[in-house]
Every structure is written in structure tokens, then in C-alpha cells.
Scaffold this motif. Structure first.
Motif, PDB file in Angstrom:
ATOM      1  N   GLY A 101      -1.282  -2.699  -4.318  1.00 23.43           N
ATOM      2  CA  GLY A 101      -1.415  -2.624  -2.864  1.00 23.43           C
ATOM      3  C   GLY A 101      -1.505  -4.010  -2.246  1.00 23.43           C
ATOM      4  O   GLY A 101      -1.265  -5.021  -2.916  1.00 23.43           O
ATOM      5  N   ILE A 155       3.406   1.917  -1.556  1.00 21.91           N
ATOM      6  CA  ILE A 155       3.849   2.311  -2.903  1.00 21.91           C
ATOM      7  C   ILE A 155       2.701   2.938  -3.681  1.00 21.91           C
ATOM      8  O   ILE A 155       2.822   4.044  -4.197  1.00 21.91           O
ATOM      9  N   VAL A 156       1.550   2.258  -3.753  1.00 23.30           N
ATOM     10  CA  VAL A 156       0.454   2.801  -4.564  1.00 23.30           C
ATOM     11  C   VAL A 156      -0.189   4.027  -3.926  1.00 23.30           C
ATOM     12  O   VAL A 156      -0.912   4.768  -4.595  1.00 23.30           O
ATOM     13  N   SER A 157       0.080   4.257  -2.627  1.00 24.99           N
ATOM     14  CA  SER A 157      -0.450   5.480  -2.014  1.00 24.99           C
ATOM     15  C   SER A 157       0.523   6.639  -2.144  1.00 24.99           C
ATOM     16  O   SER A 157       0.220   7.757  -1.752  1.00 24.99           O
ATOM     17  N   ASP A 200       0.825  -1.210   0.000  1.00 22.26           N
ATOM     18  CA  ASP A 200       0.000   0.000   0.000  1.00 22.26           C
ATOM     19  C   ASP A 200       0.855   1.254   0.000  1.00 22.26           C
ATOM     20  O   ASP A 200       0.476   2.278  -0.564  1.00 22.26           O
TER      21      ASP A 200
END
Lengths: 413, 413
Positions: free
Chosen positions: B43, B12-14, B10
Motif C-alpha cells: 500500500g 491493489i492491496v485492498s 492501496d
């Protein structure tokens, strides 16, 4: 709302460049209430770019693309978008006129380059790039809305902020999250964890610990039904954490230490001069990043040689001979000397052994003295930092800035 | 050989965390002769991880996965791997014994956590993690070989280096690729494209253009049947490009400009002193990043105020009054002054308006004068840079360093 970020460039899949664009866009999208489902990176081959675009379009409501919009042969994004949409590349007359005007002012750019920069897939809308020649694009393909941005990070950010963020903010969303970074210096991660043991569970936000080179950041994420609700949770949590950690917190807004110190100096009309040996100009460089600092920053002397310490700062030759250039005594003489020569309220100094060579048994690589002279006297701190030359310089500079911050705070000046 | 890198988390994608793992693995794979086709990040949701795993396995011969191997609820990689392979998670007895021994030495960890860390998809091989508790994994699924590594970067690197790199190196490969970065300053991307129009198509390497804040990098990728063949193509291409671009090339090895200048100074035993106004210490800071520079770097004066310019550098008060602190005349006096005061071979200076305020009609924000004094006289360059305060500082510092580089080269000293 399913969201995909697609970053294009050989420099990413070859490991040459960190994909900061994907991180920037994911963070901004989170702020705007969107959750990025997947991030995909591919190289500059048209077939691969087209395949990933088509997969993203089939799978997502919103696709954000970066890279490959320039005029050179390895810029294939516009062609791939056109193929995915089943349309031709056409000249955008308004964009063409704009770029012709812009390039007319500078040195010659060939007309075919300007023309290439002015083509868009039929039906796409060009998004102005205030910092560069490659415009962004918006186009609907199938059920997806696709935004394409240039790959140069500051241009990408400029196009996103100017042309895309507001459009996304107007889309329907379910949950808003906001984030905030609390920055600390002087405590280890384990010390902070212990101090906050009973506080963190009671907070209505997620807390992440991010140990850095010279301090630990705490990243708070709060969620709510709208932006203000999320922001309120964050503010409450930040206040509670600051109460526990006290002076170790130098910012609850994610600011850099030099920005905090620079703004304190300006706001309190305190003047400063800096005498640097091992930090080599880094402290002066950081302080002069702050807009308006010329009101407070009088001068910096990077006195690398002994001769410079004697000539510029009035450090006694005998002092250097008796104690060595890297010593508590010389750090004090440097801080006092630069303060007096420059006629400022405070003077700070550094002297140390940045490495990789130059260390000895009593004075190892990483040994640093930091001085702070003010109207009430002079304080000197001795530390031994571990790490490379660059890391020792950075940690020494940050220690000196932190000494100044604590002094300015305690004076309440 | 089709290769996919899949990073899970998460964070990374956040947008909280830069995906340094993907960059590290892509770079190492390129060295080992593999080209990464795509990098995908998702995520921590098991359904999404499984879907991306299945897509990667269907599409690739080799899949490298990072993240999600720990014992907490958001670590779903092992479960997703087991589902994709159609097998159960089973206890690896050797791993279990190893972890029990390791944890017995430290503070208490609950038995069920150790057990969870010791499960693997049936048929998978555990790869020891020398730096942490989450082991890596290797498993064949369909026609693909899958390696999974922990997400903490230093643990990921340790597992890759200790257990995976050699296995990959032993795989049959068709093609080895090597890369190299040629760095330029003083030419725009469009100028470089034009100059190289006839050269690039004749090169047996891929050429990517990477425009930066103060120059353009060219990234070359050469492929061959073995490493030396790829390296030879690169070297030939680099020589041809350097012949065309001439002095604008400051490195064919990807070095930073300040490293190039610092090493030239040291190698030629040329001493230098720096007088900085608008760059605020940045030039001194950059030069003092170079190990061994104390033999050449005598001192730096960050003379931000007029008083400092007069006191430290001997700039005439009348000169500042008549021409202004930001002027060709003052830049020259600063460069000559610092060279003379410090007694060095060369002296460089900067004076300008970094912004955001302080500009006027005849002297806009971004106006910078850069001076270079040497035994044959003094050269001054006038430029108007666009950009923020930080960018103006950076570009001005790089221009000054480049002036020194060209001087040192032309002297052949």
C-alpha cells in the motif's frame, strides 16, 4: 494483525495470467476487517516458494497462499509448507477416503495421483474443495496461521468461502470496511464529476471513479466500528448519489446491466425478442445468463446475412436495397419484425459495422443503429462507437439493453 | 540477473484494482530475456514502501517499481527511493521547465504541484512520461538498478516502452526465454499428465498445466542463449506434445477455440448456421467475434421457446411432445433444421438445462445435447456438465464449437 497474501505460479511471474486471486482475497479480507500488508507472487520453484513462505511467516500473523496444490510436478506448495514447518508430508486418511470415493464415480485416476492429492504437512488440517480435487490446508507455523488454497480461481473462491471466511471473521479485529459499486451508463466521467462536485465532499465514504468500456462505475468504501455501521454509511451515500445522477444509474449494488434488464423483464412479466446483426448474439447471450429468463425471453435471431434479415424478420428486400442493411430504416424493420414474428411485448434490434473492415465514407466502422419496438411504436438510436470489433459489439449491445431498461422504467410496467 | 517487480498502491492491496501493471511488466521482461523472480505489492505507507524497496534492492539486480509518483499526499515512492538511497529530493530543472511549458497550455495547475512533480532523488534520472505529468525515474541504489514508473497503466506502459525497454535490452543477459501456450479440450488434467508422463521429462522446456473451465492449457517456457534458440526449443516441444495429445490440441499458439473454428470456416469457405437453446446465443456471439466471419456465418437462431424451435427451425411439435425439448431427437432436428433453412454447409445446435432450476430425475440440471448436421448426416453428443448456469452455457458452447472443429479437421476441407 499483519496479513500477507502469497500467490504461487509461473503463469503469474511470467505475465501470462493476471493475479485475480490476490485481488479477490484482498477484497474479501477488507470486508472482513483485515488490511492486507503485502501481496507477493513467486514462480513454482520450491526454493523460492519456501523462502517467501518463511519470510511471510516471520513477518505476519496471517498468511493466505494460493496455487501449487495439485498433483503435478510443478505443484510444490505442500512440500514447501512442510519444509517451512519442519515436518513431513503424511497421508490424511479422511481426505484419502473422500477422494477415493469421489474418483470412483468417474473415469480412472491412478491410485498414486489420489494418494499425492491426499498428503498434507503433518499437523495441517485439510479444507474441502467442493469444486476440485486439490484440497485447501490450514496449518500453524511459528506464530502465524497459514491457509493454503488451490490456484484455479473458482476453486480458490469456493474453499475460501466455505472453509476460511467464517474462521477469519471470528478473529479479533479493529475496523470494518464495506464497499459498494454504483454503476452508470450514458454519462462521461467528467460529466459525473461535475454533477457530483458538491455531493462527494459531503459524503462520509471514499468515492473512486472507474471508467469502463460502456459506462462509469463509482466505488464507495465506508468504514465503521462494525459491519452494520459501515453498511449504513454506504447506503446513505448511494441514495444521495442516485438522486443526483438519476436514470444514468442502473445499479447501486454493482449488478451487471443485463442482470438488471433481465430481472426487470421477469418481475414485470414483459416478453422480449431480439434481432441482432452487428452484435452477433451478444444481447441474447447476456439476457440468457439471467436465471429464470425463459419466462420473458422468447427468441433471438442473429440475422447476419441480408437473406436472414428477409427470411426470419420479414425485412423488405427493397428496404435493404434502398437504405443499406446498416440504416435507421432496417433497424426499425428488424425490431418491428422480430416483435411481430415472436409475438412479444418488445423487440430490440441492432445493425451496424463492427469492423475492422466494411466501413465507408458515409458509413464508418463503428456506426450502429439500435431499435426498440413496443406497443407505442419504435425508437431508433444512431451512434458511432470508437474501438475494436469486440468493443463496438459490446457497446452496441449495452446501448440496446439500456434502451430497453429506460423504456421499462418509464413505463413503470 | 535477479529481477523484482514492486507495485505500490492501496487500491491493489485492498483488492479494488487488479494488478495489471505487474502482469504487463512480467510479460515484457520475459520477452526481453529476463525472468521475474518475485512480484510484491504494498500500500501507500512510506515505511512499508521503503522496507519493500530495501528488501528488493538487497536481493535483486534489477527492480521495477510502479505507482506513487504523483503529486498527492499518498504518493510516497520518490521519498521512499530517496530514503533507501540515502539522498535528498532535489528539483530537476529540465523536468521543471518541461512541465511548466506543458501545463502553461492547459487549465491552471498550482506552481507547488508542478514543483512537487519535478523533484527527483539526488542522482536519479527523470524518464519522460508522454501521456501524463508524473515522470518515470532511473536510479542506482547499491548494486541494483531501479526504474520507477507511474501507476496509471497506459502511462506506465508508455514510459516503459519509450524509455526503459531499450535500456534493458542492451544489458548483458545470460538467458532468453520465450513462452507459448498449447490449448486442449476433451481431456482432463490427470489424463494429460498420464499421456505426457514420458514426454515432459524429455523436453528441454518448462511445462505448466493450467486447467480452465472447459479445457486444459499447457504453458511452455523455453530458454536459450538468444531468442531464436529459445523459440526453436518451444517449437520442437510443441510438436512432440501435439503428436501425443492429437486432436485434443486445438491451438499451439494460445488461440481461443472460437478463433480457431472461425478461421477454419473462413479458410475452407464452409458456411455455418447455429441453432441455440441452452447456450442462448453464446456460440453465435463467439463466432461473430472473429473478423471476416460474415463470409461463413449465415445466421443464428436463439430458439429459447418451443414455439421458436417449431417456427424458426421446423422442429416437429410431436417430436418435442414425445421426447421433450431437451432430447437427442430435438437436438438433431434443430441442427438439421437450421442447416436446411439457412442453406449452409453445416448446422450446429444445443439444447439442455442450464439451471439453476428446471432439472428433474431423468433430466438433471447440466444435461446438454449438442448436434452437428453436415452433408454426411448428423451427430449428437450427450453430456452432463457440473457447474453454475454460466459454466454450463460456456461448456456447452465450447463442446459444440469443438464438434465443429473436429468435423472440419477430419474432412480436411
Amino acid at each position: 494483525m499483519r496479513v500477507t497474501v502469497l500467490t504461487i505460479g509461473d503463469e503469474i511471474v511470467s505475465g501470462h495470467t493476471l493475479d485475480t486471486n490476490a485481488a479477490y482475497l484482498s477484497g474479501r479480507l477488507a470486508e472482513l476487517g483485515f488490511r492486507v500488508g503485502r501481496i507477493v507472487s513467486v514462480g513454482d520453484r520450491i526454493g523460492e516458494v519456501r523462502a517467501e513462505l518463511e519470510a511471510a511467516i516471520a513477518d505476519s500473523d496471517l498468511v493466505l497462499v494460493t496455487g501449487g496444490l495439485g498433483p503435478t510436478h510443478d505443484d510444490v506448495t505442500k512440500q514447501a509448507l512442510a519444509e517451512a514447518a519442519g515436518v513431513a508430508l503424511v497421508l490424511d486418511r479422511d481426505l484419502h477416503a473422500l477422494l477415493k470415493r469421489r474418483f470412483a464415480a468417474g473415469p480412472g485416476v491412478r491410485p498414486e495421483v489420489i494418494e499425492s492429492l491426499s498428503t498434507v504437512p503433518q499437523g495441517a488440517r485439510a479444507l474441502e474443495n467442493p469444486l476440485g480435487a486439490a484440497a485447501g490446508l490450514e496449518i500453524g507455523i511459528g506464530a502465524a496461521r497459514v491457509y493454503a488454497m488451490p490456484g484455479v480461481p473458482r476453486e480458490m473462491e469456493a474453499v475460501f468461502d466455505a472453509a476460511i471466511a467464517d474462521e477469519l471473521d471470528a478473529l479479533p479485529k479493529r475496523c470494518f470496511s464495506r464497499s459498494r459499486v454504483i454503476r452508470t451508463i450514458g454519462l462521461r466521467e467528467s460529466e459525473i464529476t461535475e454533477k457530483l462536485e458538491h455531493t462527494v465532499p459531503s459524503l462520509d465514504v471514499d468515492v473512486g471513479f472507474l471508467p469502463g468500456t460502456y459506462g462509469v462505475d463509482l466505488r464507495l468504501v465506508g468504514s465503521g466500528s462494525d459491519g452494520p455501521a459501515a453498511t449504513e454509511k454506504l447506503e446513505k451515500a448511494a441514495r444521495l448519489i442516485e438522486n443526483v445522477l438519476g436514470m444514468s444509474v442502473y445499479s447501486t449494488e454493482g449488478e451487471d446491466l443485463h442482470d438488471v434488464v433481465g430481472k426487470m423483464l421477469i418481475a414485470r412479466a414483459v416478453t422480449i425478442a431480439v434481432a441482432e446483426s452487428c452484435t452477433g448474439g451478444l444481447i441474447s447471450h447476456l439476457l440468457t445468463q439471467v436465471p429464470g429468463i425463459s419466462a420473458s425471453f422468447e427468441r433471438g435471431d442473429v440475422t447476419y446475412s441480408n437473406r436472414a434479415k428477409i427470411d426470419c424478420l420479414g425485412v423488405g428486400e427493397a428496404l435493404i436495397r434502398d437504405h443499406g442493411a446498416v440504416s435507421r430504416e432496417v433497424a426499425e424493420a428488424m425490431a418491428r419484425g422480430v416483435r411481430q414474428t415472436a409475438g412479444t411485448d418488445i423487440g430490440i434490434s441492432t445493425t451496424g459495422i463492427a469492423g475492422p473492415t466494411g466501413g465507408s465514407e458515409p458509413k464508418p466502422v463503428g456506426l450502429v443503429y439500435v431499435g426498440l419496438a413496443h406497443d407505442g411504436g419504435c425508437a431508433v438510436k444512431e451512434v458511432v462507437f470508437r474501438g475494436t470489433r469486440r468493443i463496438v459489439k459490446l457497446r452496441a449491445a449495452m446501448l440496446a439493453l439500456d434502451l430497453a431498461r429506460r423504456h421499462l422504467s418509464s413505463k413503470g410496467v
